[in-house]
Design an enzyme around this catalytic site. Sequence first.
Site, short mmCIF file in Angstrom:
data_model
loop_
_atom_site.label_atom_id
_atom_site.label_comp_id
_atom_site.label_asym_id
_atom_site.label_seq_id
_atom_site.Cartn_x
_atom_site.Cartn_y
_atom_site.Cartn_z
N LYS A 169 21.75 -13.16 -12.17
CA LYS A 169 22.21 -13.23 -13.58
C LYS A 169 21.12 -13.71 -14.51
O LYS A 169 21.35 -13.92 -15.69
CB LYS A 169 23.41 -14.18 -13.69
CG LYS A 169 24.58 -13.82 -12.82
CD LYS A 169 25.68 -14.88 -12.99
CE LYS A 169 26.81 -14.67 -12.02
NZ LYS A 169 27.74 -15.82 -12.00
N ARG A 177 11.94 -20.97 0.39
CA ARG A 177 10.97 -19.86 0.51
C ARG A 177 11.11 -19.03 -0.75
O ARG A 177 12.20 -18.51 -1.05
CB ARG A 177 11.26 -19.03 1.75
CG ARG A 177 10.48 -17.74 1.73
CD ARG A 177 10.45 -17.06 3.06
NE ARG A 177 9.61 -17.78 3.99
CZ ARG A 177 9.23 -17.29 5.17
NH1 ARG A 177 9.63 -16.11 5.55
NH2 ARG A 177 8.45 -18.00 5.96
N HIS A 208 1.86 -21.64 3.37
CA HIS A 208 2.98 -21.80 4.30
C HIS A 208 2.69 -23.05 5.14
O HIS A 208 2.37 -22.97 6.32
CB HIS A 208 3.05 -20.55 5.18
CG HIS A 208 4.33 -20.36 5.92
ND1 HIS A 208 5.32 -21.33 6.00
CD2 HIS A 208 4.79 -19.30 6.64
CE1 HIS A 208 6.31 -20.85 6.74
NE2 HIS A 208 6.02 -19.64 7.14
N ARG A 229 12.27 -16.52 11.64
CA ARG A 229 11.87 -17.73 12.35
C ARG A 229 11.98 -19.00 11.51
O ARG A 229 12.52 -20.01 11.95
CB ARG A 229 10.41 -17.64 12.82
CG ARG A 229 10.23 -17.02 14.16
CD ARG A 229 8.94 -16.27 14.18
NE ARG A 229 9.08 -15.14 13.28
CZ ARG A 229 9.55 -13.95 13.66
NH1 ARG A 229 9.87 -13.75 14.90
NH2 ARG A 229 9.70 -12.96 12.80
N THR A 230 11.45 -18.95 10.30
CA THR A 230 11.41 -20.18 9.50
C THR A 230 12.83 -20.61 9.15
O THR A 230 13.21 -21.77 9.31
CB THR A 230 10.56 -19.96 8.23
OG1 THR A 230 9.30 -19.42 8.63
CG2 THR A 230 10.33 -21.26 7.50
C1 NCD Z 1 5.07 -15.60 8.20
C2 NCD Z 1 5.40 -15.62 6.72
O1 NCD Z 1 6.57 -15.56 6.35
O2 NCD Z 1 4.46 -15.73 5.95
N1 NCD Z 1 6.20 -15.61 9.02
C3 NCD Z 1 6.72 -16.79 9.46
O3 NCD Z 1 7.11 -17.62 8.68
N2 NCD Z 1 6.72 -17.02 10.78
C4 NCD Z 1 4.18 -14.46 8.57
C5 NCD Z 1 4.53 -13.09 8.10
O4 NCD Z 1 5.58 -12.82 7.52
O5 NCD Z 1 3.69 -12.21 8.34
#
Ligand code: NCD
Length: 305
Positions: free
Chosen positions: A84, A105, A133, A55-56
């Site tokens: 590396k 991320r 997040h 999703r992100t």
């Molecule tokens: C969340 C995450 O990555 O922390 N997912 C997201 O970004 N929608 C929640 C999860 O992975 O449980």
Amino acid sequence: MPLERLISARQLSVDVLHEIFDMARKMRTVCQETGRTNLLADKMIGLVFLEPSSRTLLSFQSAAQRLGAGIVFIQGVGSTSFEKGESLSDAIKVVSGYCDLIVARLPKSGDAQIASDASNVPFINAGDGGNEHPTQSLVDTFTIIEELGALSNLDYAFGFDPLQSRSIHSLCLVLSQFENVGFDFVSPPELKAPGWLIDQCRSRSVRVSESSSLKDLKDPDVIYLNRLQEERFPDRSLFEKYRYEYRLTPDQIPPATRLILDPLPRVDEIALTVDELPIAGYFRQAQNGVYIRMALLAMLLGRSL
Ligand code: NCD
């Protein structure tokens, strides 16, 4: 001061939230009416995703492209120079020479600050380990306000892994600024919310309670669930012990509940039968991710509609 780097939900004051929400509503209109704009046609967005994401990652890609921006990306460490032994700081310094804004991320708590410090361009934390997040907290609060009309004067229940869920951490940090809110953390005893989060909430006058069973759910307006964070368990047997025990079914939902959210992916924490209820808002929540991330990209790059 204009927001240039988003590392933590602590940066999201009520004023900033409303500015982002106003912009997100305009972005929703763009998506519905023309599908895209050229607002960022001269910009390049760098996506550095070293942990799994659906999703992100996709909503940031969609957001960037709907704004006319180009994209460069790294997905997973396997095909990159991290393999590396390149340091995070060096890699981010280099990527920031290739783009106008970085979304990252990263696997470790605290990595977002290190990466932002190394970046010469605006930076967005798309999740740093089990820490925070912040963009998810914007998606969540936007969804609540669009569905219920307010963020204050509400009782929230959070489950089932408040210890390790970065989405729960960031959302609580944002919501704790609002008047007359109550947080009930529901989790196995080993996965209770971290002390720093409870302290922060109490210092802002949030009514905080904790319970270890869904049966003890108070009467929340909003139930916010997130899967047990399987990949962050030092002891896998603990995950196996609880994964099926903590699952919301329609009969466990208190009658006054008005909205059920989950950042997704859903694994075991919500029974499929909950999806049929009109208060199940998690798929609408996921869609809001595009509007919020369009608004954020524009704002951090100093543009508005
Ligand atoms: C969340 C995450 O990555 O922390 N997912 C997201 O970004 N929608 C929640 C999860 O992975 O449980």
